[in-house]
Motif scaffolding. Sequence first.
Motif, PDB file in Angstrom:
ATOM      1  N   SER A   1       0.812  -1.222   0.000  1.00  0.00           N
ATOM      2  CA  SER A   1       0.000   0.000   0.000  1.00  0.00           C
ATOM      3  C   SER A   1       0.842   1.268   0.000  1.00  0.00           C
ATOM      4  O   SER A   1       0.297   2.366  -0.131  1.00  0.00           O
ATOM      5  CB  SER A   1      -0.918   0.011   1.229  1.00  0.00           C
ATOM      6  OG  SER A   1      -0.142   0.036   2.420  1.00  0.00           O
ATOM      7  N   ILE A   2       2.157   1.149   0.176  1.00  0.00           N
ATOM      8  CA  ILE A   2       3.030   2.315   0.216  1.00  0.00           C
ATOM      9  C   ILE A   2       4.043   2.221  -0.910  1.00  0.00           C
ATOM     10  O   ILE A   2       4.147   1.210  -1.606  1.00  0.00           O
ATOM     11  CB  ILE A   2       3.764   2.416   1.580  1.00  0.00           C
ATOM     12  CG1 ILE A   2       4.641   1.171   1.790  1.00  0.00           C
ATOM     13  CG2 ILE A   2       2.774   2.588   2.715  1.00  0.00           C
ATOM     14  CD1 ILE A   2       5.470   1.223   3.054  1.00  0.00           C
ATOM     15  N   GLU A   3       4.775   3.303  -1.091  1.00  0.00           N
ATOM     16  CA  GLU A   3       5.844   3.287  -2.078  1.00  0.00           C
ATOM     17  C   GLU A   3       6.896   2.268  -1.662  1.00  0.00           C
ATOM     18  O   GLU A   3       7.209   2.117  -0.476  1.00  0.00           O
ATOM     19  CB  GLU A   3       6.469   4.676  -2.180  1.00  0.00           C
ATOM     20  CG  GLU A   3       7.537   4.790  -3.259  1.00  0.00           C
ATOM     21  CD  GLU A   3       8.127   6.186  -3.306  1.00  0.00           C
ATOM     22  OE1 GLU A   3       9.117   6.371  -4.042  1.00  0.00           O
ATOM     23  OE2 GLU A   3       7.604   7.075  -2.598  1.00  0.00           O
ATOM     24  N   ALA A   4       7.419   1.552  -2.635  1.00  0.00           N
ATOM     25  CA  ALA A   4       8.339   0.458  -2.353  1.00  0.00           C
ATOM     26  C   ALA A   4       9.536   0.953  -1.552  1.00  0.00           C
ATOM     27  O   ALA A   4      10.230   1.883  -1.976  1.00  0.00           O
ATOM     28  CB  ALA A   4       8.816  -0.189  -3.651  1.00  0.00           C
ATOM     29  N   PRO A   5       9.790   0.366  -0.372  1.00  0.00           N
ATOM     30  CA  PRO A   5      10.959   0.788   0.409  1.00  0.00           C
ATOM     31  C   PRO A   5      12.244   0.233  -0.201  1.00  0.00           C
ATOM     32  O   PRO A   5      12.219  -0.583  -1.123  1.00  0.00           O
ATOM     33  CB  PRO A   5      10.679   0.175   1.782  1.00  0.00           C
ATOM     34  CG  PRO A   5       9.854  -1.039   1.487  1.00  0.00           C
ATOM     35  CD  PRO A   5       9.027  -0.696   0.283  1.00  0.00           C
ATOM     36  N   GLY A   6      13.378   0.690   0.323  1.00  0.00           N
ATOM     37  CA  GLY A   6      14.654   0.191  -0.169  1.00  0.00           C
ATOM     38  C   GLY A   6      15.107  -1.053   0.559  1.00  0.00           C
ATOM     39  O   GLY A   6      15.599  -2.005  -0.051  1.00  0.00           O
ATOM     40  N   VAL A   7      14.942  -1.078   1.896  1.00  0.00           N
ATOM     41  CA  VAL A   7      15.380  -2.192   2.731  1.00  0.00           C
ATOM     42  C   VAL A   7      14.302  -2.480   3.768  1.00  0.00           C
ATOM     43  O   VAL A   7      13.735  -1.560   4.355  1.00  0.00           O
ATOM     44  CB  VAL A   7      16.726  -1.874   3.440  1.00  0.00           C
ATOM     45  CG1 VAL A   7      17.151  -3.042   4.333  1.00  0.00           C
ATOM     46  CG2 VAL A   7      17.816  -1.561   2.430  1.00  0.00           C
ATOM     47  N   VAL A   8      14.010  -3.771   3.971  1.00  0.00           N
ATOM     48  CA  VAL A   8      13.047  -4.208   4.977  1.00  0.00           C
ATOM     49  C   VAL A   8      13.714  -5.264   5.845  1.00  0.00           C
ATOM     50  O   VAL A   8      14.272  -6.236   5.327  1.00  0.00           O
ATOM     51  CB  VAL A   8      11.765  -4.775   4.343  1.00  0.00           C
ATOM     52  CG1 VAL A   8      10.826  -5.317   5.426  1.00  0.00           C
ATOM     53  CG2 VAL A   8      11.062  -3.720   3.514  1.00  0.00           C
ATOM     54  N   VAL A   9      13.665  -5.081   7.165  1.00  0.00           N
ATOM     55  CA  VAL A   9      14.219  -6.036   8.122  1.00  0.00           C
ATOM     56  C   VAL A   9      13.063  -6.722   8.842  1.00  0.00           C
ATOM     57  O   VAL A   9      12.161  -6.059   9.349  1.00  0.00           O
ATOM     58  CB  VAL A   9      15.148  -5.340   9.140  1.00  0.00           C
ATOM     59  CG1 VAL A   9      15.628  -6.332  10.199  1.00  0.00           C
ATOM     60  CG2 VAL A   9      16.329  -4.707   8.433  1.00  0.00           C
ATOM     61  N   ILE A  10      13.093  -8.066   8.869  1.00  0.00           N
ATOM     62  CA  ILE A  10      12.102  -8.863   9.595  1.00  0.00           C
ATOM     63  C   ILE A  10      12.819  -9.537  10.757  1.00  0.00           C
ATOM     64  O   ILE A  10      13.700 -10.377  10.565  1.00  0.00           O
ATOM     65  CB  ILE A  10      11.456  -9.928   8.688  1.00  0.00           C
ATOM     66  CG1 ILE A  10      10.829  -9.291   7.449  1.00  0.00           C
ATOM     67  CG2 ILE A  10      10.427 -10.734   9.465  1.00  0.00           C
ATOM     68  CD1 ILE A  10       9.660  -8.389   7.742  1.00  0.00           C
ATOM     69  N   ASP A  11      12.440  -9.174  11.980  1.00  0.00           N
ATOM     70  CA  ASP A  11      13.114  -9.669  13.185  1.00  0.00           C
ATOM     71  C   ASP A  11      12.071 -10.315  14.112  1.00  0.00           C
ATOM     72  O   ASP A  11      11.390  -9.618  14.865  1.00  0.00           O
ATOM     73  CB  ASP A  11      13.814  -8.498  13.887  1.00  0.00           C
ATOM     74  CG  ASP A  11      14.683  -8.930  15.045  1.00  0.00           C
ATOM     75  OD1 ASP A  11      14.824 -10.143  15.243  1.00  0.00           O
ATOM     76  OD2 ASP A  11      15.192  -8.052  15.762  1.00  0.00           O
ATOM     77  N   SER A  12      11.888 -11.611  14.042  1.00  0.00           N
ATOM     78  CA  SER A  12      12.634 -12.613  13.293  1.00  0.00           C
ATOM     79  C   SER A  12      11.650 -13.446  12.487  1.00  0.00           C
ATOM     80  O   SER A  12      10.439 -13.373  12.711  1.00  0.00           O
ATOM     81  CB  SER A  12      13.420 -13.492  14.266  1.00  0.00           C
ATOM     82  OG  SER A  12      12.506 -14.242  15.048  1.00  0.00           O
ATOM     83  N   ILE A  13      12.173 -14.273  11.587  1.00  0.00           N
ATOM     84  CA  ILE A  13      11.317 -15.057  10.706  1.00  0.00           C
ATOM     85  C   ILE A  13      10.588 -16.153  11.491  1.00  0.00           C
ATOM     86  O   ILE A  13       9.500 -16.580  11.095  1.00  0.00           O
ATOM     87  CB  ILE A  13      12.157 -15.666   9.550  1.00  0.00           C
ATOM     88  CG1 ILE A  13      11.259 -16.324   8.509  1.00  0.00           C
ATOM     89  CG2 ILE A  13      13.187 -16.638  10.085  1.00  0.00           C
ATOM     90  CD1 ILE A  13      10.288 -15.379   7.843  1.00  0.00           C
ATOM     91  N   GLN A  14      11.123 -16.585  12.639  1.00  0.00           N
ATOM     92  CA  GLN A  14      10.462 -17.628  13.431  1.00  0.00           C
ATOM     93  C   GLN A  14       9.210 -17.125  14.133  1.00  0.00           C
ATOM     94  O   GLN A  14       8.404 -17.937  14.592  1.00  0.00           O
ATOM     95  CB  GLN A  14      11.435 -18.198  14.471  1.00  0.00           C
ATOM     96  CG  GLN A  14      12.348 -19.282  13.949  1.00  0.00           C
ATOM     97  CD  GLN A  14      13.525 -18.719  13.180  1.00  0.00           C
ATOM     98  OE1 GLN A  14      13.808 -17.530  13.263  1.00  0.00           O
ATOM     99  NE2 GLN A  14      14.220 -19.558  12.425  1.00  0.00           N
ATOM    100  N   THR A  15       9.024 -15.829  14.227  1.00  0.00           N
ATOM    101  CA  THR A  15       7.816 -15.281  14.864  1.00  0.00           C
ATOM    102  C   THR A  15       6.710 -14.992  13.858  1.00  0.00           C
ATOM    103  O   THR A  15       5.580 -14.684  14.270  1.00  0.00           O
ATOM    104  CB  THR A  15       8.148 -13.989  15.621  1.00  0.00           C
ATOM    105  OG1 THR A  15       8.640 -13.005  14.688  1.00  0.00           O
ATOM    106  CG2 THR A  15       9.218 -14.232  16.675  1.00  0.00           C
ATOM    107  N   MET A  16       6.992 -15.074  12.570  1.00  0.00           N
ATOM    108  CA  MET A  16       5.999 -14.771  11.544  1.00  0.00           C
ATOM    109  C   MET A  16       5.067 -15.968  11.316  1.00  0.00           C
ATOM    110  O   MET A  16       5.468 -17.119  11.516  1.00  0.00           O
ATOM    111  CB  MET A  16       6.694 -14.404  10.234  1.00  0.00           C
ATOM    112  CG  MET A  16       7.602 -13.189  10.342  1.00  0.00           C
ATOM    113  SD  MET A  16       6.677 -11.669  10.651  1.00  0.00           S
ATOM    114  CE  MET A  16       7.583 -11.006  12.047  1.00  0.00           C
TER     115      MET A  16
END
Length: 468
Positions: free
Chosen positions: A165-180
């Motif tokens: 829904s927003i303009e494409a960001p440059g970098v995305v950090v997911i902390d952490s993948i085990q919680t998704m």
Amino acid sequence: MSRNKSHYVCQLCGTSHPKWAGRCEGCGEWNSLVEEALVSTPGGLKKTSGAKGRTLEFQSLEGQSQPLPRRVSGIAEFDRVAGGGLVPGSAVLVGGDPGIGKSTLLLQAVAALSTGGDAVSCLYISGEEAIDQVRLRARRLGLEKAPVGLASATSVRDIAASLESIEAPGVVVIDSIQTMFVDNLDSAPGTVAQVRASAQALIKLAKERGFSLILVGHVTKEGVIAGPKVLEHMVDAVLTFEGERGHQFRILRATKNRFGATDEIGVFEMTDRGLEEVANPSALFLADRKGEVSGAAVFAGMEGTRPVLVEVQALVSASPMATPRRAVVGWDSARLSMVLAVLEARCGLMLGGKEVYLNVAGGLKVSEPACDLAVAAALISAASDNPVPDDCVVFGEIGLSGEVRAVGQSEARLKEAEKLGFTSAILPAARGRQAKGASKLQRREIGHLRDLVALIAGRAPQRRLEEA
């Protein structure tokens, strides 16, 4: 018509089994199968179906390709391990022990990326901490002014909807993948199915929108990244953050990189202001040396493309027990047993009844076979109480017959040692017409381990030296 089934998935490798078994057929691990729901659809690809695949256009190997664009953070050690910077549309997996500094490193990296010369939009999504906790860390690091977007979420559907829904960001950090988690799966977050599905959805979105995705991964008690092994195959780079709680040094190591060199390392020092990069790790690892002390030798090693000098320390003492102890920190214990066996069988040093302690100073973990000769030098020095010269570096691989074998990149090792003030080196004999480089170090070439014993112990070894 679809119908619900259940299958059993290995929690280590992700192999699917139709029924429960005590041992996984994929990785051989015991008691790792967990039942998970599966929605199956009949059949595979049918020629009678209306969908028709498009014809692929194949290209030849010959041709010109444009160099990959990079998003450079300005943190030289991080950019080095990443292969020169983050590639748009790539996925990077960062693993490490709890509390080692993964979140601190990535928060510093996105803050640098969002405020550098080529500033890009950065988002930090935490599934483990609230926004206030992340803000508290940023304030402690002095990064509260960085234009980084924060969010706390665990639903992959919500994250994907927000990023679209927003303009494409440059970098995305997911902390952490085990919680998704993906809401169309019944399994709990952290299971093989959830980790695989969540990573697949996020990586697909990153490649479609062109942002760099950084996933933080937990590690097991064995030190490997938790979840299915296929997770490491799905991403473009795997970085591991290593270090000991008692040491201030942290090592960022690349074990896989589709856009750069593997086995590259970056060295950081943990301070009260966060992680500070170490431009010359060799000088830092050798800063606390105490001159000529028996049982110590300086190893000139290679970590990726970088030469690193570390001190190898050994202690040999009498054992009151029937089975002497062998304690190793920072090196392979099986390889220590091999070096001890060669010293006893080929050189006559009776160390079988002694307790042996080996330590790589500084918290660095060394896996190079070239460290064999430095370990042997430290053991001989400790056993004979004769110190190795403090201006000497040692490297070389040892064979089972006692021969010392040549190793690669000798000149790079010697140049690094010369730069740090060392004046001599003990190394394997040159093979054939191998030309010597521009290094001015005095070289003592060793062809057999007996020569090293004679050099350090000060006498020619007998076939079998009896204990005094």
